[in-house]
Design an enzyme around this catalytic site. Structure first.
Site, PDB file in Angstrom:
ATOM      1  N   GLY A  50      37.989  40.417  35.309  1.00 51.22           N
ATOM      2  CA  GLY A  50      37.836  39.443  36.607  1.00 51.22           C
ATOM      3  C   GLY A  50      38.591  40.085  37.752  1.00 51.22           C
ATOM      4  O   GLY A  50      37.900  40.628  38.841  1.00 51.22           O
ATOM      5  N   GLY A  51      39.825  40.220  37.766  1.00 53.61           N
ATOM      6  CA  GLY A  51      40.673  40.957  38.901  1.00 53.61           C
ATOM      7  C   GLY A  51      40.000  42.018  39.274  1.00 53.61           C
ATOM      8  O   GLY A  51      39.822  42.486  40.357  1.00 53.61           O
ATOM      9  N   GLU A 103      38.616  35.519  25.354  1.00 56.49           N
ATOM     10  CA  GLU A 103      39.681  35.706  26.429  1.00 56.49           C
ATOM     11  C   GLU A 103      40.882  35.070  26.188  1.00 56.49           C
ATOM     12  O   GLU A 103      40.971  33.773  26.335  1.00 56.49           O
ATOM     13  CB  GLU A 103      38.884  35.267  27.640  1.00 56.49           C
ATOM     14  CG  GLU A 103      37.722  36.027  28.008  1.00 56.49           C
ATOM     15  CD  GLU A 103      37.283  35.889  29.602  1.00 56.49           C
ATOM     16  OE1 GLU A 103      37.263  36.945  30.401  1.00 56.49           O
ATOM     17  OE2 GLU A 103      37.643  34.852  30.256  1.00 56.49           O
ATOM     18  N   ASN A 110      33.648  39.128  36.888  1.00 58.64           N
ATOM     19  CA  ASN A 110      33.740  37.876  37.262  1.00 58.64           C
ATOM     20  C   ASN A 110      34.585  37.672  38.348  1.00 58.64           C
ATOM     21  O   ASN A 110      35.902  37.798  38.691  1.00 58.64           O
ATOM     22  CB  ASN A 110      34.434  37.009  36.033  1.00 58.64           C
ATOM     23  CG  ASN A 110      34.676  35.700  36.333  1.00 58.64           C
ATOM     24  OD1 ASN A 110      33.983  35.135  37.271  1.00 58.64           O
ATOM     25  ND2 ASN A 110      35.349  34.752  35.421  1.00 58.64           N
ATOM     26  N   TRP A 111      33.759  37.496  39.381  1.00 64.22           N
ATOM     27  CA  TRP A 111      34.520  37.193  40.692  1.00 64.22           C
ATOM     28  C   TRP A 111      35.273  35.969  40.936  1.00 64.22           C
ATOM     29  O   TRP A 111      36.154  35.909  41.935  1.00 64.22           O
ATOM     30  CB  TRP A 111      33.649  37.291  41.891  1.00 64.22           C
ATOM     31  CG  TRP A 111      32.959  38.816  41.923  1.00 64.22           C
ATOM     32  CD1 TRP A 111      33.315  40.111  41.384  1.00 64.22           C
ATOM     33  CD2 TRP A 111      31.918  39.227  43.135  1.00 64.22           C
ATOM     34  NE1 TRP A 111      32.700  41.038  41.831  1.00 64.22           N
ATOM     35  CE2 TRP A 111      31.842  40.712  42.866  1.00 64.22           C
ATOM     36  CE3 TRP A 111      31.188  38.638  44.078  1.00 64.22           C
ATOM     37  CZ2 TRP A 111      30.983  41.309  43.622  1.00 64.22           C
ATOM     38  CZ3 TRP A 111      30.023  39.324  44.633  1.00 64.22           C
ATOM     39  CH2 TRP A 111      30.057  40.303  44.669  1.00 64.22           C
ATOM     40  N   LYS A 112      35.069  34.955  40.245  1.00 68.53           N
ATOM     41  CA  LYS A 112      35.779  33.748  40.066  1.00 68.53           C
ATOM     42  C   LYS A 112      35.630  33.202  41.746  1.00 68.53           C
ATOM     43  O   LYS A 112      34.418  33.465  42.163  1.00 68.53           O
ATOM     44  CB  LYS A 112      37.294  33.886  39.975  1.00 68.53           C
ATOM     45  CG  LYS A 112      37.760  34.603  38.393  1.00 68.53           C
ATOM     46  CD  LYS A 112      38.864  34.418  37.957  1.00 68.53           C
ATOM     47  CE  LYS A 112      38.844  35.210  36.544  1.00 68.53           C
ATOM     48  NZ  LYS A 112      40.080  35.185  35.813  1.00 68.53           N
ATOM     49  N   SER A 152      42.768  40.893  31.757  1.00 66.49           N
ATOM     50  CA  SER A 152      43.309  42.152  32.321  1.00 66.49           C
ATOM     51  C   SER A 152      42.948  43.420  31.754  1.00 66.49           C
ATOM     52  O   SER A 152      43.352  44.626  31.611  1.00 66.49           O
ATOM     53  CB  SER A 152      44.843  41.974  31.763  1.00 66.49           C
ATOM     54  OG  SER A 152      45.341  40.990  32.428  1.00 66.49           O
ATOM     55  N   HIS A 181      34.449  29.196  30.665  1.00 62.84           N
ATOM     56  CA  HIS A 181      35.722  29.776  30.987  1.00 62.84           C
ATOM     57  C   HIS A 181      36.804  28.919  30.893  1.00 62.84           C
ATOM     58  O   HIS A 181      36.865  27.754  31.201  1.00 62.84           O
ATOM     59  CB  HIS A 181      35.623  30.559  32.330  1.00 62.84           C
ATOM     60  CG  HIS A 181      36.412  31.617  32.828  1.00 62.84           C
ATOM     61  ND1 HIS A 181      37.911  31.231  32.973  1.00 62.84           N
ATOM     62  CD2 HIS A 181      36.491  32.855  32.761  1.00 62.84           C
ATOM     63  CE1 HIS A 181      38.646  32.361  33.185  1.00 62.84           C
ATOM     64  NE2 HIS A 181      37.862  33.206  32.975  1.00 62.84           N
ATOM     65  N   GLY A 229      44.429  37.534  33.990  1.00 62.42           N
ATOM     66  CA  GLY A 229      45.058  37.460  35.397  1.00 62.42           C
ATOM     67  C   GLY A 229      46.547  38.037  35.275  1.00 62.42           C
ATOM     68  O   GLY A 229      47.424  37.968  36.045  1.00 62.42           O
TER      69      GLY A 229
HETATM   70  P1  PGA Z   1      41.161  39.141  34.345  1.00 63.61           P
HETATM   71  O1  PGA Z   1      40.253  37.759  34.226  1.00 63.61           O
HETATM   72  O2  PGA Z   1      40.429  40.546  34.230  1.00 63.61           O
HETATM   73  O3  PGA Z   1      41.606  39.054  35.957  1.00 63.61           O
HETATM   74  O4  PGA Z   1      42.272  38.924  33.558  1.00 63.61           O
HETATM   75  C1  PGA Z   1      39.364  37.884  33.254  1.00 63.61           C
HETATM   76  C2  PGA Z   1      38.641  36.405  33.173  1.00 63.61           C
HETATM   77  O5  PGA Z   1      39.270  35.501  33.462  1.00 63.61           O
HETATM   78  O6  PGA Z   1      37.331  36.449  33.117  1.00 63.61           O
END
Ligand code: PGA
Length: 228
Positions: free
Chosen positions: A209-210, A151, A11-13, A188, A102, A157
């Site tokens: 995500g990150g 999540e 997920n690149w956001k 994370s 999300h 994050g």
């Molecule tokens: P993260 O994000 O891996 O940066 O914690 C996950 C997400 O929000 O889908």
């Protein structure tokens, strides 16, 4: 799930510009080609901002990568007079999946259960695979969602994950209610911890995500996941 595929969904956001998307694909493709592995046991997807979906599709074809494409949201409305909205049929031109619900959308864009149910309906009408995010085992899930991502907000994050034991417990409870759903863990996720989640009885994949922003890190998640 036995021999079922494990899901790795990046997920690149709201990150990257078009040049950075090109670099990501170039580097990911190089790692992929050098490894000469097909990863038949994985379903790999990258969820990009709307505006880069066509570019992601073009690069995925050019590099012949076995990865699917996802959007991070969808309009609750069909095509029509809804200024600024991107409809499910528009997304379906370029993507196979869409993330809905999300926690960042719920918090920053005030999306509620009713709106999220409409989004799921629109996505299903266009045969998009819905990845529906829940924040805990009691989060409302609309009907016919194929993929549910657990999540916990505090793990997103922050570098702090839920324990695999607790995530598996939540996954087990959710699967009791929705026995046909695929269950992902997000929050994370990294190459170091991905195997701990995938080794559990009820977690079928992860939603980093990150770590998905860096092709090398995403690659290492893919490789480690493939060994489970
Ligand atoms: P993260 O994000 O891996 O940066 O914690 C996950 C997400 O929000 O889908």
């Amino acid at each position: 799930m036995g021999n079922a595929k494990k899901y790795i969904v990046g997920n690149w956001k709201s990150n990257k510009n078009s040049g950075e998307v090109e670099v990501w694909f170039k580097q990911f493709a190089r790692l992929f080609q050098e490894s000469r592995t097909k990863f038949d046991n994985l379903e790999i997807a990258v969820c990009s901002p709307y505006i880069y979906l066509p570019l992601v599709g073009k690069l995925q074809k050019e590099y012949n990568l076995p990865i699917k494409i996802g959007a991070q949201d969808v309009s609750p409305f069909p095509n029509g007079a809804y200024t600024g909205a991107v409809s499910a049929s528009q997304i379906a031109e370029f993507a196979q999946y869409v993330i809905i619900g999300h926690s960042e959308r719920r918090l920053n864009f005030h999306e509620d259960d009713k709106e999220l149910s409409e989004k799921v309906k629109r996505a299903k009408e266009q045969n998009l695979g819905v990845i529906f995010c829940i924040q805990n085992q009691n989060t409302f899930v609309p009907q016919d969602v194929q993929i549910i991502a657990y999540e916990p907000v505090w793990a997103i994050g922050t570098g702090k994950t839920d324990t695999p034991e607790n995530a598996d417990k939540v996954a087990a409870i959710v699967k009791e209610k929705y026995p046909d759903a695929v269950l992902l863990y997000g929050g994370s996720v990294s190459s170091e911890n991905v195997q701990n989640f995938l080794k559990t009885a009820h977690i079928d994949g992860v939603l980093p995500g990150g770590a998905s922003l860096d092709p090398q890190k995403f690659w290492e998640i893919v490789v480690n996941a493939s060994k489970i």
